[in-house]
Design a protein around this motif. Structure first.
Motif, mmCIF file in Angstrom:
data_model
loop_
_atom_site.group_PDB
_atom_site.id
_atom_site.type_symbol
_atom_site.label_atom_id
_atom_site.label_comp_id
_atom_site.label_asym_id
_atom_site.label_seq_id
_atom_site.Cartn_x
_atom_site.Cartn_y
_atom_site.Cartn_z
ATOM 1 N N TRP A 180 0.837 -1.202 0.000
ATOM 2 C CA TRP A 180 0.000 0.000 0.000
ATOM 3 C C TRP A 180 0.868 1.247 0.000
ATOM 4 C CZ3 TRP A 180 -5.087 -0.404 -0.781
ATOM 5 C CH2 TRP A 180 -5.698 -1.635 -0.495
ATOM 6 N N THR A 181 0.282 2.328 -0.506
ATOM 7 C CA THR A 181 0.887 3.654 -0.428
ATOM 8 C C THR A 181 -0.117 4.594 0.230
ATOM 9 O OG1 THR A 181 2.086 3.286 -2.501
ATOM 10 C CG2 THR A 181 1.920 5.565 -1.729
ATOM 11 N N LEU A 182 0.291 5.267 1.294
ATOM 12 C CA LEU A 182 -0.546 6.263 1.953
ATOM 13 C C LEU A 182 0.022 7.640 1.643
ATOM 14 C CD1 LEU A 182 -1.022 4.606 5.471
ATOM 15 C CD2 LEU A 182 -2.346 4.252 3.378
ATOM 16 N N LEU A 183 -0.789 8.511 1.071
ATOM 17 C CA LEU A 183 -0.345 9.855 0.689
ATOM 18 C C LEU A 183 -1.175 10.897 1.417
ATOM 19 C CD1 LEU A 183 0.026 9.634 -3.214
ATOM 20 C CD2 LEU A 183 1.819 9.377 -1.491
ATOM 21 N N GLU A 184 -0.505 11.753 2.177
ATOM 22 C CA GLU A 184 -1.176 12.882 2.827
ATOM 23 C C GLU A 184 -1.021 14.120 1.954
ATOM 24 O OE1 GLU A 184 -0.652 15.871 6.639
ATOM 25 O OE2 GLU A 184 0.316 13.903 6.715
ATOM 26 N N VAL A 185 -2.125 14.766 1.665
ATOM 27 C CA VAL A 185 -2.100 16.020 0.911
ATOM 28 C C VAL A 185 -1.305 17.066 1.690
ATOM 29 C CG1 VAL A 185 -3.558 17.953 0.198
ATOM 30 C CG2 VAL A 185 -4.222 15.606 -0.363
ATOM 31 N N ALA B 298 0.496 18.809 -5.058
ATOM 32 C CA ALA B 298 1.431 18.009 -5.849
ATOM 33 C C ALA B 298 1.160 16.513 -5.749
ATOM 34 C CB ALA B 298 2.867 18.303 -5.411
ATOM 35 N N THR B 299 0.517 16.063 -4.669
ATOM 36 C CA THR B 299 0.217 14.636 -4.559
ATOM 37 C C THR B 299 -0.928 14.211 -5.466
ATOM 38 O OG1 THR B 299 -1.348 15.001 -2.727
ATOM 39 C CG2 THR B 299 0.972 14.555 -2.141
ATOM 40 N N ASN B 300 -1.671 15.173 -6.028
ATOM 41 C CA ASN B 300 -2.915 14.855 -6.737
ATOM 42 C C ASN B 300 -2.684 14.497 -8.201
ATOM 43 O OD1 ASN B 300 -5.688 14.420 -6.704
ATOM 44 N ND2 ASN B 300 -6.143 16.502 -7.409
ATOM 45 N N VAL B 301 -1.672 13.673 -8.439
ATOM 46 C CA VAL B 301 -1.402 13.173 -9.788
ATOM 47 C C VAL B 301 -1.518 11.652 -9.814
ATOM 48 C CG1 VAL B 301 0.029 15.125 -10.482
ATOM 49 C CG2 VAL B 301 1.098 13.175 -9.329
ATOM 50 N N VAL B 302 -2.105 11.087 -8.764
ATOM 51 C CA VAL B 302 -2.206 9.638 -8.642
ATOM 52 C C VAL B 302 -3.641 9.187 -8.899
ATOM 53 C CG1 VAL B 302 -0.299 9.513 -7.007
ATOM 54 C CG2 VAL B 302 -2.640 9.778 -6.142
ATOM 55 N N GLU B 303 -3.800 7.902 -9.153
ATOM 56 C CA GLU B 303 -5.122 7.277 -9.254
ATOM 57 C C GLU B 303 -5.296 6.395 -8.029
ATOM 58 O OE1 GLU B 303 -7.587 7.782 -11.368
ATOM 59 O OE2 GLU B 303 -6.407 9.330 -12.368
#
Length: 420
Positions: free
Chosen positions: A135-140, A148-153
């Motif tokens: 898993w990958t957890l990304l915090e805005v 910048a994190t909002n380029v993932v699906e």
């Protein structure tokens, strides 16, 4: 001691004249130059919101890891060292690996303008894409739509409570800010929505409807609260009767609810869900300090919290009210970009006195005198102190049995770096 990555990070701050400049164009360009690492990540859980992002993500990570999963995690800002932002397969990124991905990002970017957050986010994507994990957890970082994190699906989105903060970038109403946070939603991707103001919830649900994104909202699809000293979570899958969260404060019940809803959506069993809320750790969120600074307190309690907006002030006040009674003083340092009066107003009823400090080494610190003036305007008795240690000593000298250092994650980072 300054490491090689510290010098590289210093260089990166000079690649763009603005610290914050919201757009996706630069990070999309850099990701393309790097071969699109953002498309090669393990399944992503993307977390946005005003308050509680880090705590919620920490609980989700603890639950996933308790289930045996390997987890990448990206958070910001850091407190003591930059490496805290990038956790690769469960471990903080090593100095060598950080140097390597930063070098590659610098080479791919060249001299093109790019913000510090954008290039370091690309570095995190690069590190994550080249190490196996489940898993990958990304915090805005800020907002959501143009972060910048909002380029993932993502596989799942989570929106923690939305409140007023960063209005100069995100808009001056809850609806506008919620619109920016809801910008992480993707077509058909489920979204867990924590407790929200009605205005914010309406905006989030409207965007979800346009995208056909299934909504899992507190109060509608799941419920979480405290009953007889236990954390009780209910959803369509059934009931979880759990110990209270490891992280202190009534607001952590809200965060635990969002984390549990996310964990259930990801298929975790009851044992993993329990581990998520009872073993998660997240520094500078009502953290009890026991190091050198705590020695100044003697037998008293020393606490640290990095909250810095009006909602955080309310959460801190509620936490202090829930503690056993004690003579409480605050040590407070804030940035000049924050709603200082809004943060302090809820604290007037829970603290005897506030000691204002400037944040060492921070260009945007509010001077101690200004912080004290705002505190008095909010109804607090306030004095200035030359530093945190001096403020604690002064509080103890006036009979304080509990001291809370608060007002800024930058102040919290300074305290933790000093060996608190």
């Amino acid at each position: 001691m300054t490491g090689g990555s510290d010098l590289l990070l210093e260089r990166m701050t000079r690649l763009h004249p603005k610290i914050i400049d919201l757009t996706l164009a630069r990070v999309e360009r850099l990701c393309a130059a790097l071969g699109h690492p953002e498309r090669r990540l393990p399944p992503v859980v993307h977390v946005a919101g005003t308050n509680g992002k880090g705590s919620t993500q920490a609980m989700i990570r603890a639950g996933l890891e308790a289930s045996g999963a390997s987890v990448h995690a990206y958070t910001s800002p850091h407190l003591a060292r930059f490496h805290e932002r990038i956790r690769v397969a469960g471990e903080l990124i090593s100095e060598d690996e950080l140097m390597a991905v930063l070098d590659r990002c610098m080479a791919a970017n060249g001299e093109a303008p790019i913000t510090f957050f954008e290039i370091t986010t690309a570095a995190a994507f690069l590190a994550f894409s080249e190490t196996a994990a489940d898993w990958t957890l990304l915090e805005v970082g800020l907002g959501g739509r143009l972060d910048a994190t909002n380029v993932v699906e993502p596989r799942l989105c989570v929106v923690t409570p939305v409140d007023l903060d960063h209005q100069q970038y995100l808009g001056d109403t809850l609806g506008r800010i919620a619109g920016e946070k809801a910008g992480i939603l993707k077509r058909g991707v489920p979204v867990v929505v924590a407790r929200q103001h009605p205005e914010a919830l309406e905006v989030i649900e409207a965007r979800a409807a346009r995208l056909g994104a299934p909504v899992l909202a507190e109060g509608q699809h799941w419920h979480c609260g405290v009953e007889d000293g236990r954390l009780v979570f209910r959803d369509e899958r059934g009931l979880l009767d759990l110990p209270l969260p490891n992280l202190a404060g009534p607001h952590q019940i809200v965060n635990a609810g969002a984390a549990l809803a996310a964990m259930r959506e990801l298929g975790l069993d009851a044992d993993a869900c329990e581990a998520g809320v009872t073993t998660a750790e997240w520094p500078a969120r009502m953290q009890r300090l026991r190091g050198m600074l705590a020695e100044v307190m003697g037998p008293g309690e020393l606490w640290l919290d990095g909250g810095h907006n009006p909602a955080a002030g309310e959460a801190i006040a509620a936490t202090l009210k829930a503690m056993p009674p004690a003579r409480t003083h605050l040590v407070c340092g804030m940035l000049n970009t924050k709603d200082v009066a809004g943060f302090m107003r809820p604290l007037a009823g829970v603290a005897e006195r506030l000691w204002a400090v400037s944040i060492p080494g921070e260009a945007n610190t509010l001077p101690a005198g200004e912080t004290a003036r705002h505190a008095r305007g909010a109804g607090l008795v306030a004095d200035e102190a030359d530093g945190v240690r001096e403020a604690i000593a002064a509080a103890v000298g006036m009979g304080a049995h509990r001291v809370l250092i608060c007002g800024s994650l930058y102040l919290a980072g300074h305290v933790l770096r000093s060996g608190a």
